[in-house]
Scaffold this active site. Structure first.
Site, PDB file in Angstrom:
ATOM      1  N   ARG A 267       2.510  -8.354  23.525  1.00 61.50           N
ATOM      2  CA  ARG A 267       1.530  -9.686  23.725  1.00 61.50           C
ATOM      3  C   ARG A 267       0.891 -11.132  23.375  1.00 61.50           C
ATOM      4  O   ARG A 267       0.923 -11.594  24.083  1.00 61.50           O
ATOM      5  CB  ARG A 267       0.748  -8.969  24.842  1.00 61.50           C
ATOM      6  CG  ARG A 267       1.559  -7.616  25.897  1.00 61.50           C
ATOM      7  CD  ARG A 267       0.872  -7.193  27.411  1.00 61.50           C
ATOM      8  NE  ARG A 267       1.750  -6.273  28.076  1.00 61.50           N
ATOM      9  CZ  ARG A 267       1.695  -5.566  29.446  1.00 61.50           C
ATOM     10  NH1 ARG A 267      -0.448  -6.319  30.082  1.00 61.50           N
ATOM     11  NH2 ARG A 267       1.793  -4.811  30.032  1.00 61.50           N
TER      12      ARG A 267
ATOM     13  N   ASP B 185     -11.989 -10.507  40.777  1.00 56.27           N
ATOM     14  CA  ASP B 185     -10.821  -9.642  39.634  1.00 56.27           C
ATOM     15  C   ASP B 185     -11.484 -10.849  38.006  1.00 56.27           C
ATOM     16  O   ASP B 185     -12.672 -11.252  38.326  1.00 56.27           O
ATOM     17  CB  ASP B 185      -9.797 -10.027  39.297  1.00 56.27           C
ATOM     18  CG  ASP B 185      -8.800 -10.046  38.352  1.00 56.27           C
ATOM     19  OD1 ASP B 185      -8.209  -8.552  38.745  1.00 56.27           O
ATOM     20  OD2 ASP B 185      -8.648  -9.826  37.556  1.00 56.27           O
TER      21      ASP B 185
END
Length: 273
Positions: A35, A139
């Site tokens: 990633r 978030d």
């Protein structure tokens, strides 16, 4: 392609745990490498050590946020785990509250928050809920919050939204926007979004009647899970509903809860045990 050494991986894992509570075991090294490697190349860095240096300096807080975004999966869609929305509707039908405050505590791109808004708007129109209702989505990722505020989604993400709700609450794109759907302003304005790190003390919020904390606990170790859940539940009124992902099993916490269904709990009165 740079190689991620064990020592550098452990430093990255430790940084993520200390700052945002993400837990990466040794078995996740390949995932972290995959990633982050493209980002390392995009920045023309010659090693993961150099990237670690970037994300550990106060001067490059924005790059740290990019790393967090890359290491957290935000796959989501509207009305995910529909049984939770069915149970919420049943509970509101029973209580018929005049006001309601809902917190989507790991809101990601906003699919969950806008799904809740569709349900609450329907209930209000049917006279089963008062007009004083609101939804807060939070978030840790600034990137997903920016997207949530835009309220534009690929049609596939709304595959479980009924045709009636699509007609009432959505606008279909045409021309260059074909295949996209935008949430109508009159619904979107009922949802507010803000950035929040659940692993840090939470500024005064709430209290809330309903809290969704779904599909985020999987990123935390057991101690962090317990701390996060109790921190979140402190903002839920006694008697309020608490939702986690159905695959996240029994929620670890000291706050007294009653299990109602897979991933659904009611906060009981009384202090934390």
């Amino acid at each position: 392609m740079p190689e991620l050494s064990d020592a550098t991986y452990r430093q990255i894992a430790a940084l993520m745990h200390e700052t945002v509570g993400l837990s990466f075991s040794d078995s996740k090294k390949a995932l972290v490498s995959a990633r982050l490697s493209q980002r390392v190349q995009q920045l023309s860095l010659d090693s993961f050590d150099a990237y670690l240096g970037r994300i550990t300096t106060d001067a490059d807080a924005a790059e740290f946020q990019v790393a967090v975004d890359l290491l957290t999966t935000n796959e989501t869609y509207f009305f995910r785990e529909p049984q939770h929305f069915e149970l919420l509707e049943q509970e509101l039908n029973r209580l018929r509250p005049q006001s309601l405050s809902v917190w989507s505590a790991a809101s990601s791109f906003g699919d969950e928050a806008y799904s809740i808004a569709m349900l609450l708007s329907d209930l209000q129109q049917q006279g089963r809920l008062g007009s004083d209702w609101s939804i807060l989505g939070t978030d840790i990722s600034d990137r997903v919050l920016r997207s949530a505020r835009q309220a534009v989604y690929p049609e596939a993400r709304l595959r479980f939204v009924s045709p009636q709700r699509l007609k009432r609450y959505c606008l279909r794109g045409e021309g260059e926007a074909e295949g996209l759907v935008q949430i109508q302003d009159r619904l979107a304005e009922r949802v507010q979004f803000g950035q929040l790190n659940l692993c840090r003390p939470i500024e005064p919020l709430g209290p809330f009647d309903v809290v969704f904390l779904r599909n985020v606990l999987i990123y935390f170790d057991s101690d962090t899970k317990r701390a996060v859940v109790d921190r979140v539940l402190a903002l839920l009124r006694p008697g309020g509903l608490f939702f986690i992902g159905t695959a996240e099993c029994r929620v670890p916490c000291a706050t007294p809860l009653q299990s109602l269904a897979p991933g659904v709990f009611r906060r009981l009165p009384g202090p934390a045990r």
